[in-house]
Design an enzyme around this catalytic site. Sequence first.
Site, short mmCIF file in Angstrom:
data_model
loop_
_atom_site.label_atom_id
_atom_site.label_comp_id
_atom_site.label_asym_id
_atom_site.label_seq_id
_atom_site.Cartn_x
_atom_site.Cartn_y
_atom_site.Cartn_z
NE ARG A 180 20.88 -19.34 12.93
CZ ARG A 180 21.26 -18.07 12.78
NH1 ARG A 180 21.84 -17.66 11.67
NH2 ARG A 180 21.07 -17.20 13.76
NE ARG A 225 -10.04 -20.97 26.01
CZ ARG A 225 -11.14 -21.58 25.55
NH1 ARG A 225 -11.83 -21.02 24.57
NH2 ARG A 225 -11.53 -22.73 26.06
CB CYS A 238 14.54 -14.78 19.09
SG CYS A 238 15.82 -14.95 17.84
CB SER A 270 16.97 -18.67 20.08
OG SER A 270 18.32 -18.36 19.80
CG ASN A 312 14.75 -9.88 23.40
OD1 ASN A 312 15.68 -10.69 23.46
ND2 ASN A 312 14.37 -9.34 22.26
#
Length: 264
Positions: free
Chosen positions: A21, A127, A146, A167, A177
Site C-alpha cells: 500500500r 473466551r 495491525c 500485518s 509489539n
Amino acid sequence: MKEYLDLLNLILKNGYPKIDRTKTGTLSMFGYQIRINLNEGFPLLTTKYCHFKSIVYELLWFLRGDTNISFLKKNNISIWNKWADKNGNLGPIYGKQWRAWEDKKNNTIDQIEIALNKLKKEPSSRRILVSSWNVGELDLMSIPPCHVLFQLYVINNKLSCQVYQRSCDIFLGLPFNIGSYALLTHIFANQCDLLVEDLIWTGGDIHLYKNHLNQAKLQLTRSPLPLPKIFIKKKPKNLFNYAFNDFLLIDYNHHPKIKAPISI
C-alpha cells in the site's frame, strides 16, 4: 532474542518481493509463530536499542481508551503523530475498541474489564479474548489495527498471552509489539496475582520494507545480549491506574540504535 533474529534472517533469504500500500516495496511471507518464555527475561530486543518509554506510554494510552495523541505528546511520545489529523484524533482505533466497543443497541463494551474479571472469576474460560478488528468502524480509523486480537490463558496459576497480528513491519514494528504485549501480560498477571508464562506471537503478512534491508543485515551481525528484567513496583487498585514510574526495567544492555524510515 534469537527467535526474532531467526525470523528476520528467514524473510531476508526467503521473502517474496511484494508491492504494498505504501509503494515502498517489501519482502513478504505469510504465517509464522514465535513463542517466548517470559520467565527468561523481558523480551526487549538487545541487538538494537528499543525505546521502552514509548512502549509503556502507548500501552497506558490504549488502556485509557484514548484515541487522541495529546496524552502521548504530553509525555514526549511521537510514534502516532504521522497518522493523526490536525486535532490529534485517530478515529476509533485500539483504545476505543478495547474499552468502548459499541454494540447494535448503542451500549459500550469494555473488553479489557471483561477480560480482567474473567481472569479473576473464571480463569479456565476459553473466551478471554480482546479484539480491535471492528469491521463496522474500520473506515473511520486513521489506520486499521495491525495487531488485531489477543487471547489470555491460565494454567497452574500461570498466565500466557497469544496475539495475532495481521500485518507486521518486522524491523520497526515487531520488536515494539512484542515488548508491548509482554508488558500487558505482566500487568494482567500483577492484577490477578498470577505468574507469567508464555507470550505467543502469531503473524499474518510479515514484511521487511526494502528500505530496511541494510539495517536488517546490520542487525544480524550482532549477537543477542542477556534479556533485561521487568519489575512492577506496586499493584494499583485497578488495571487502569498504572503510571510509567510503576515499571522498572532492570539491566537493559543493548547494541546501538539502528535508524530506519517509517512507511505510511
